[in-house]
Design a protein around this motif. Structure first.
Motif, PDB file in Angstrom:
ATOM      1  N   GLU A   1      43.512  62.547  75.188  1.00  0.00           N
ATOM      2  CA  GLU A   1      44.510  63.265  75.971  1.00  0.00           C
ATOM      3  C   GLU A   1      45.153  64.317  75.077  1.00  0.00           C
ATOM      4  O   GLU A   1      45.826  63.984  74.106  1.00  0.00           O
ATOM      5  CB  GLU A   1      45.576  62.310  76.513  1.00  0.00           C
ATOM      6  CG  GLU A   1      45.066  61.347  77.580  1.00  0.00           C
ATOM      7  CD  GLU A   1      46.185  60.526  78.185  1.00  0.00           C
ATOM      8  OE1 GLU A   1      47.362  60.847  77.927  1.00  0.00           O
ATOM      9  OE2 GLU A   1      45.883  59.559  78.900  1.00  0.00           O
ATOM     10  N   PHE A   2      44.910  65.574  75.404  1.00  0.00           N
ATOM     11  CA  PHE A   2      45.472  66.662  74.599  1.00  0.00           C
ATOM     12  C   PHE A   2      45.681  67.874  75.480  1.00  0.00           C
ATOM     13  O   PHE A   2      44.764  68.305  76.183  1.00  0.00           O
ATOM     14  CB  PHE A   2      44.549  67.032  73.434  1.00  0.00           C
ATOM     15  CG  PHE A   2      45.115  68.108  72.532  1.00  0.00           C
ATOM     16  CD1 PHE A   2      46.060  67.797  71.574  1.00  0.00           C
ATOM     17  CD2 PHE A   2      44.701  69.425  72.665  1.00  0.00           C
ATOM     18  CE1 PHE A   2      46.588  68.781  70.758  1.00  0.00           C
ATOM     19  CE2 PHE A   2      45.220  70.414  71.847  1.00  0.00           C
ATOM     20  CZ  PHE A   2      46.168  70.093  70.896  1.00  0.00           C
ATOM     21  N   ASP A   3      46.902  68.407  75.448  1.00  0.00           N
ATOM     22  CA  ASP A   3      47.243  69.610  76.206  1.00  0.00           C
ATOM     23  C   ASP A   3      47.837  70.620  75.231  1.00  0.00           C
ATOM     24  O   ASP A   3      48.881  70.370  74.620  1.00  0.00           O
ATOM     25  CB  ASP A   3      48.253  69.281  77.308  1.00  0.00           C
ATOM     26  CG  ASP A   3      48.547  70.479  78.217  1.00  0.00           C
ATOM     27  OD1 ASP A   3      48.115  71.599  77.881  1.00  0.00           O
ATOM     28  OD2 ASP A   3      49.204  70.291  79.258  1.00  0.00           O
ATOM     29  N   ILE A   4      47.158  71.743  75.067  1.00  0.00           N
ATOM     30  CA  ILE A   4      47.590  72.748  74.092  1.00  0.00           C
ATOM     31  C   ILE A   4      48.971  73.324  74.410  1.00  0.00           C
ATOM     32  O   ILE A   4      49.658  73.858  73.539  1.00  0.00           O
ATOM     33  CB  ILE A   4      46.538  73.885  74.002  1.00  0.00           C
ATOM     34  CG1 ILE A   4      46.772  74.739  72.749  1.00  0.00           C
ATOM     35  CG2 ILE A   4      46.554  74.745  75.264  1.00  0.00           C
ATOM     36  CD1 ILE A   4      45.691  75.743  72.496  1.00  0.00           C
ATOM     37  N   GLU A   5      49.417  73.224  75.662  1.00  0.00           N
ATOM     38  CA  GLU A   5      50.716  73.758  76.048  1.00  0.00           C
ATOM     39  C   GLU A   5      51.856  72.775  75.810  1.00  0.00           C
ATOM     40  O   GLU A   5      53.021  73.175  75.769  1.00  0.00           O
ATOM     41  CB  GLU A   5      50.698  74.148  77.532  1.00  0.00           C
ATOM     42  CG  GLU A   5      49.839  75.349  77.852  1.00  0.00           C
ATOM     43  CD  GLU A   5      50.044  75.844  79.272  1.00  0.00           C
ATOM     44  OE1 GLU A   5      50.927  76.695  79.481  1.00  0.00           O
ATOM     45  OE2 GLU A   5      49.320  75.371  80.165  1.00  0.00           O
ATOM     46  N   LYS A   6      51.562  71.488  75.639  1.00  0.00           N
ATOM     47  CA  LYS A   6      52.608  70.503  75.409  1.00  0.00           C
ATOM     48  C   LYS A   6      53.072  70.572  73.962  1.00  0.00           C
ATOM     49  O   LYS A   6      52.263  70.664  73.040  1.00  0.00           O
ATOM     50  CB  LYS A   6      52.112  69.096  75.738  1.00  0.00           C
ATOM     51  CG  LYS A   6      51.889  68.852  77.224  1.00  0.00           C
ATOM     52  CD  LYS A   6      51.442  67.427  77.486  1.00  0.00           C
ATOM     53  CE  LYS A   6      52.548  66.437  77.125  1.00  0.00           C
ATOM     54  NZ  LYS A   6      52.163  65.046  77.470  1.00  0.00           N
ATOM     55  N   THR A   7      54.386  70.531  73.751  1.00  0.00           N
ATOM     56  CA  THR A   7      54.936  70.670  72.403  1.00  0.00           C
ATOM     57  C   THR A   7      55.563  69.377  71.880  1.00  0.00           C
ATOM     58  O   THR A   7      56.022  69.339  70.742  1.00  0.00           O
ATOM     59  CB  THR A   7      56.002  71.782  72.367  1.00  0.00           C
ATOM     60  OG1 THR A   7      57.078  71.435  73.274  1.00  0.00           O
ATOM     61  CG2 THR A   7      55.413  73.118  72.779  1.00  0.00           C
ATOM     62  N   ASP A   8      55.612  68.339  72.693  1.00  0.00           N
ATOM     63  CA  ASP A   8      56.268  67.092  72.278  1.00  0.00           C
ATOM     64  C   ASP A   8      55.264  65.947  72.173  1.00  0.00           C
ATOM     65  O   ASP A   8      55.510  64.832  72.634  1.00  0.00           O
ATOM     66  CB  ASP A   8      57.380  66.722  73.260  1.00  0.00           C
ATOM     67  CG  ASP A   8      56.870  66.571  74.690  1.00  0.00           C
ATOM     68  OD1 ASP A   8      55.731  66.988  74.954  1.00  0.00           O
ATOM     69  OD2 ASP A   8      57.619  66.035  75.525  1.00  0.00           O
ATOM     70  N   GLN A   9      54.135  66.212  71.538  1.00  0.00           N
ATOM     71  CA  GLN A   9      53.058  65.228  71.492  1.00  0.00           C
ATOM     72  C   GLN A   9      53.125  64.316  70.268  1.00  0.00           C
ATOM     73  O   GLN A   9      52.326  63.391  70.144  1.00  0.00           O
ATOM     74  CB  GLN A   9      51.699  65.939  71.553  1.00  0.00           C
ATOM     75  CG  GLN A   9      51.525  66.787  72.804  1.00  0.00           C
ATOM     76  CD  GLN A   9      50.139  67.396  72.912  1.00  0.00           C
ATOM     77  OE1 GLN A   9      49.175  66.714  73.215  1.00  0.00           O
ATOM     78  NE2 GLN A   9      50.046  68.691  72.670  1.00  0.00           N
ATOM     79  N   VAL A  10      54.051  64.564  69.346  1.00  0.00           N
ATOM     80  CA  VAL A  10      54.192  63.744  68.146  1.00  0.00           C
ATOM     81  C   VAL A  10      55.611  63.181  68.084  1.00  0.00           C
ATOM     82  O   VAL A  10      56.581  63.943  68.118  1.00  0.00           O
ATOM     83  CB  VAL A  10      53.904  64.567  66.869  1.00  0.00           C
ATOM     84  CG1 VAL A  10      54.152  63.727  65.618  1.00  0.00           C
ATOM     85  CG2 VAL A  10      52.465  65.082  66.885  1.00  0.00           C
ATOM     86  N   PRO A  11      55.788  61.856  67.999  1.00  0.00           N
ATOM     87  CA  PRO A  11      57.119  61.248  67.913  1.00  0.00           C
ATOM     88  C   PRO A  11      57.868  61.673  66.655  1.00  0.00           C
ATOM     89  O   PRO A  11      57.256  62.039  65.641  1.00  0.00           O
ATOM     90  CB  PRO A  11      56.819  59.738  67.887  1.00  0.00           C
ATOM     91  CG  PRO A  11      55.453  59.606  68.474  1.00  0.00           C
ATOM     92  CD  PRO A  11      54.717  60.855  68.079  1.00  0.00           C
TER      93      PRO A  11
END
Length: 319
Positions: free
Chosen positions: A274-284
């Motif tokens: 699951e990876f979306d290049i537009e999402k910016t909050d993918q790392v806690p």
């Protein structure tokens, strides 16, 4: 300790403005020339009519060869253009020597292993900067400017998603070559190999040179809401060169960073991850802070490992 030795008059501090102006003009000229050649070659190479050609650069195209054509022009006008510009500036203007033999000698296997930890830490920590930068809001009264910048970046993101929406393995490989390999080599030779040592020479401060080069490196991408994470990344590349004296490290790091992003996008399209290049909050947050600690410790170790090599070189030169 960086290698870029020149004694020409234009390299002196007195002519710093002229030096940067010439550097800018050479780079723009090479880019225009290579992009023009690329555009001229699109019709015969990709069988795309002239009336469709200009539309490729303003909006996604339904032409099955559009992506390959865009990658072709991007490879010529960006990665290769930066590399050729750097060589022209070094050889014919600064008459400088990159010292490739010495740079290869400074490249170590232990340094390469440490580089992997540096990049892992940098990627994790930078995710926090990406999320923060994307959410920046300008003060009241500048709403129109903010709207304009966001609209411009949305348009760029639309084109980025089009280019990285790989339909075939061939397109994925071409993307790796253009965005990963060519950009990694060309941009690092230009920014870290030429620009950073020149700024260090003019300012007399290595850290100013690293961060100012990183800022310029990020600013040319014309993405305000991605300015700071790309600047942090550029600074990491800069310190890799500063501490080791070998361009091979930032080149490899740049290639790895870009190639990883391309690969994640492709694996996301295949539903492997699951990876979306537009999402910016993918790392806690916890992972990002761990990344910062890992980055600092790894960079410190990287610096110490190469310090002994460079000191040994100085001793040999003094004999």
């Amino acid at each position: 300790m960086q290698i870029y030795k020149t004694q020409t008059p234009i390299a002196s501090k007195r002519y710093w403005f002229l030096a940067f102006l010439v550097m800018l003009l050479v780079t723009i000229g090479v880019m225009i020339l290579l992009q023009s050649i690329g555009l001229f070659l699109i019709p015969p190479l990709f069988n795309i009519p002239l009336d469709e050609m200009l539309g490729l650069f303003t909006a996604p195209s339904q032409n099955p060869k559009a992506k390959l054509a865009l990658f072709f022009v991007q490879g010529l006008g960006s990665g290769i253009a930066f590399f050729i510009s750097a060589l022209i500036i070094a050889k014919f203007i600064d008459r400088a020597d990159f010292g490739w033999k010495q740079q290869r000698a400074r490249f170590k296997f232990t340094g390469l292993l440490t580089l992997l930890f540096i990049m892992l830490g940098g990627i994790l920590f930078n995710a926090l900067i990406i999320d923060w930068n994307a959410g920046i809001q300008l003060p009241k009264g500048l709403e129109r400017i903010e709207t304009f910048m966001r609209d411009a970046e949305d348009q760029r993101m639309l084109m980025t998603k089009f280019l990285t929406d790989f339909d075939t393995v061939i397109e994925f490989i071409v993307g790796l070559v253009v965005i990963g390999l060519l950009a990694g080599i060309g941009e690092e030779v230009f920014f870290r190999g030429v620009l950073q040592p020149k700024i260090q020479h003019y300012t007399g401060n290595a850290h100013v040179a690293v961060w100012l080069t990183a800022f310029i490196f990020s600013a040319i991408h014309i993405q305000f809401f991605g300015l700071f994470p790309r600047m942090v990344l550029g600074a990491i590349f800069g310190y890799l060169y500063l501490y080791s004296g070998s361009l091979l490290y930032p080149i490899i790091a740049h290639i790895l960073n870009n190639s990883l992003t391309i690969t994640l996008v492709y694996l996301g399209k295949l539903d492997v991850i699951e990876f979306d290049i537009e999402k910016t909050d993918q790392v806690p947050w916890a992972y990002a802070l761990f990344g910062l600690i890992l980055l600092v410790i790894s960079l410190k170790y990287f610096k110490e490992v190469h310090h002994y090599t460079i000191q040994h070189e100085k001793l040999e030169e003094g004999l």
